[in-house]
Design a protein around this motif. Structure first.
Motif, PDB file in Angstrom:
ATOM      1  N   LEU A   1       0.828  -1.202   0.000  1.00 12.85           N
ATOM      2  CA  LEU A   1       0.000   0.000   0.000  1.00 12.85           C
ATOM      3  C   LEU A   1       0.866   1.257   0.000  1.00 12.85           C
ATOM      4  O   LEU A   1       0.567   2.237  -0.702  1.00 12.85           O
ATOM      5  CB  LEU A   1      -0.932  -0.003   1.219  1.00 12.85           C
TER       6      LEU A   1
ATOM      7  N   ASN B   1       0.992   3.940  -3.171  1.00 11.70           N
ATOM      8  CA  ASN B   1       0.573   5.307  -2.858  1.00 11.70           C
ATOM      9  C   ASN B   1       1.720   6.298  -3.084  1.00 11.70           C
ATOM     10  O   ASN B   1       1.518   7.392  -3.629  1.00 11.70           O
ATOM     11  CB  ASN B   1       0.086   5.388  -1.420  1.00 11.70           C
TER      12      ASN B   1
ATOM     13  N   LEU C   1      -5.759   5.089  -4.393  1.00 10.30           N
ATOM     14  CA  LEU C   1      -6.419   4.413  -3.285  1.00 10.30           C
ATOM     15  C   LEU C   1      -7.702   5.142  -2.926  1.00 10.30           C
ATOM     16  O   LEU C   1      -7.700   6.355  -2.702  1.00 10.30           O
ATOM     17  CB  LEU C   1      -5.488   4.359  -2.064  1.00 10.30           C
TER      18      LEU C   1
ATOM     19  N   PHE D   1     -11.625   4.708  -0.701  1.00 11.57           N
ATOM     20  CA  PHE D   1     -12.239   3.942   0.385  1.00 11.57           C
ATOM     21  C   PHE D   1     -13.546   4.601   0.807  1.00 11.57           C
ATOM     22  O   PHE D   1     -13.696   5.818   0.755  1.00 11.57           O
ATOM     23  CB  PHE D   1     -11.291   3.886   1.588  1.00 11.57           C
TER      24      PHE D   1
ATOM     25  N   SER E   1     -16.208  -5.855   3.672  1.00 14.04           N
ATOM     26  CA  SER E   1     -14.994  -6.607   3.985  1.00 14.04           C
ATOM     27  C   SER E   1     -15.185  -7.547   5.167  1.00 14.04           C
ATOM     28  O   SER E   1     -14.461  -8.542   5.295  1.00 14.04           O
ATOM     29  CB  SER E   1     -13.839  -5.644   4.279  1.00 14.04           C
TER      30      SER E   1
ATOM     31  N   THR F   1     -15.549  -4.370  -3.869  1.00 17.04           N
ATOM     32  CA  THR F   1     -14.582  -3.540  -4.585  1.00 17.04           C
ATOM     33  C   THR F   1     -15.253  -2.435  -5.398  1.00 17.04           C
ATOM     34  O   THR F   1     -14.556  -1.641  -6.043  1.00 17.04           O
ATOM     35  CB  THR F   1     -13.705  -4.399  -5.509  1.00 17.04           C
TER      36      THR F   1
ATOM     37  N   ALA G   1     -14.187   0.503  -2.937  1.00 15.14           N
ATOM     38  CA  ALA G   1     -12.783   0.732  -2.596  1.00 15.14           C
ATOM     39  C   ALA G   1     -11.926   0.114  -3.686  1.00 15.14           C
ATOM     40  O   ALA G   1     -12.389  -0.773  -4.415  1.00 15.14           O
ATOM     41  CB  ALA G   1     -12.444   0.110  -1.236  1.00 15.14           C
ATOM     42  N   ASP G   2     -10.695   0.570  -3.816  1.00 14.37           N
ATOM     43  CA  ASP G   2      -9.801  -0.077  -4.767  1.00 14.37           C
ATOM     44  C   ASP G   2      -9.462  -1.472  -4.241  1.00 14.37           C
ATOM     45  O   ASP G   2      -9.624  -1.765  -3.043  1.00 14.37           O
ATOM     46  CB  ASP G   2      -8.531   0.753  -4.956  1.00 14.37           C
TER      47      ASP G   2
ATOM     48  N   LEU H   1      -6.921  -1.781  -1.034  1.00 13.89           N
ATOM     49  CA  LEU H   1      -7.465  -1.450   0.278  1.00 13.89           C
ATOM     50  C   LEU H   1      -8.520  -2.460   0.703  1.00 13.89           C
ATOM     51  O   LEU H   1      -8.562  -2.881   1.865  1.00 13.89           O
ATOM     52  CB  LEU H   1      -8.058  -0.041   0.261  1.00 13.89           C
TER      53      LEU H   1
ATOM     54  N   THR I   1      -6.831  -5.631   1.821  1.00  7.54           N
ATOM     55  CA  THR I   1      -6.210  -5.469   3.140  1.00  7.54           C
ATOM     56  C   THR I   1      -7.245  -5.554   4.250  1.00  7.54           C
ATOM     57  O   THR I   1      -7.043  -6.241   5.268  1.00  7.54           O
ATOM     58  CB  THR I   1      -5.466  -4.127   3.219  1.00  7.54           C
ATOM     59  N   LEU I   2      -8.372  -4.864   4.067  1.00  7.37           N
ATOM     60  CA  LEU I   2      -9.445  -4.918   5.057  1.00  7.37           C
ATOM     61  C   LEU I   2      -9.993  -6.336   5.199  1.00  7.37           C
ATOM     62  O   LEU I   2     -10.264  -6.807   6.309  1.00  7.37           O
ATOM     63  CB  LEU I   2     -10.570  -3.959   4.654  1.00  7.37           C
TER      64      LEU I   2
END
Length: 305
Positions: A61, A65, A72, A74, A82, A187, A190-191, A194, A197-198
């Motif tokens: 990430l 970034n 990114l 969210f 998630s 998705t 969010a991308d 991210l 990851t969540l």
């Protein structure tokens, strides 16, 4: 009438190549997972895998970034999606390692990877009322037939298929199909990085509940370096990188097209198993691999409107 399958665009080519490479890594994961499946209880291995994968996402990430490789984005809806996705992912991994503990890695991989696209298409059709083109139906049939050839299904009776870890693999395939559809929805908000990851973080929390009785945090030092070497591969390479790329494809290509590439996994899983575990290869295995590749082509090729 136009089917839900989109015609393959030339701009999809880099994504498709990346997705194929990710599928090859998934095939290798069956071998790595089999090697360490007996070294620790399955719930503990799942917890370590997901926790390390979550940590492994942090530098990824930061890099994307910092160098502006991905924008990114969210929203709170992504967080809400998630949570169930993480629970499903944790369940899938439990089934994955339970199956590897009892079954042959290559043939177990056949069951998951050849039934998963079929489950995904069926669920997408039922839940989203999406239509399946004739060529895609043929592709699914070829992929399923290819998997059955590679596992040489005629050598097994019904009791053998159910009595071994193969039953876990079938449940894992259905679980992953559900996860594919859930993550596609998540998705949207969010991308893929991210959201992944969540989802991995949520799965880590859930999997800790399964592993709690084994005191995974205090028993880290009791496992050999061999275990942790494969754990790093299974976590960072297979989950943080390869699985996240799958969710990128899921976001861009849709659940049905992205899941069809899972038909690529059997050839690599079976080939690597034959090399490492001396599982025999035969003409039916080679023929099945050809059918699987043809299935991916048919499902993703341009369809008539």
């Amino acid at each position: 009438m136009t089917t839900y399958a989109q015609a393959e665009r030339s701009s999809d080519s880099p994504l498709i190549i990346t997705l194929v490479l990710a599928m090859l890594l998934w095939g290798a994961s069956w071998i790595s997972g089999k090697l360490i499946a007996s070294l620790a209880p399955a719930p503990v291995t799942v917890f370590y895998r997901l926790a390390i994968a979550t940590i492994g996402m942090l530098p990824i990430l930061w890099l994307v970034n910092h160098f502006k490789l991905v924008t990114l984005r969210f929203s709170t809806k992504a967080l809400l999606w998630s949570l169930p996705a993480g629970g499903i992912l944790a369940l899938y991994n439990q089934l994955f390692f339970l199956g590897l503990h009892d079954g042959l890695p290559g043939k177990g991989g056949m069951l998951v990877t050849t039934t998963n696209p079929v489950f995904t298409f069926l669920l997408a059709t039922i839940l989203f009322k999406q239509k399946i083109a004739k060529r895609q139906m043929l592709g699914l049939a070829l992929g399923l037939a290819g998997g059955m050839c590679m596992i040489q299904i005629w050598q097994f009776d019904y009791a053998q298929l159910i009595a071994t870890g193969n039953a876990y693999f079938i449940m894992a395939a259905l679980t992953w199909a559900v996860l594919t559809l859930v993550s596609q929805q998540g998705t949207r908000f969010a991308d893929f990085l991210l959201f992944s990851t969540l989802m991995y973080a949520s799965a880590t929390v859930v999997s800790y509940g399964f592993a709690y009785d084994y005191s995974p945090l205090s028993s880290i030092t009791q496992y050999p370096s061999f275990y942790w070497q494969h754990m790093l591969f299974l976590s960072v390479v297979v989950v943080s990188i390869a699985t996240s790329l799958f969710f990128l494809a899921n976001q861009q290509l849709g659940s049905s097209r992205s899941s069809s590439f899972i038909f690529v996994v059997p050839a690599s899983a079976m080939g690597l198993s034959a090399w490492y575990f001396s599982e025999p290869l035969s003409l039916p295995v080679a023929f099945g691999a050809v059918l699987a590749i043809c299935a991916v082509y048919l499902i993703n090729n341009k369809v008539a409107k």
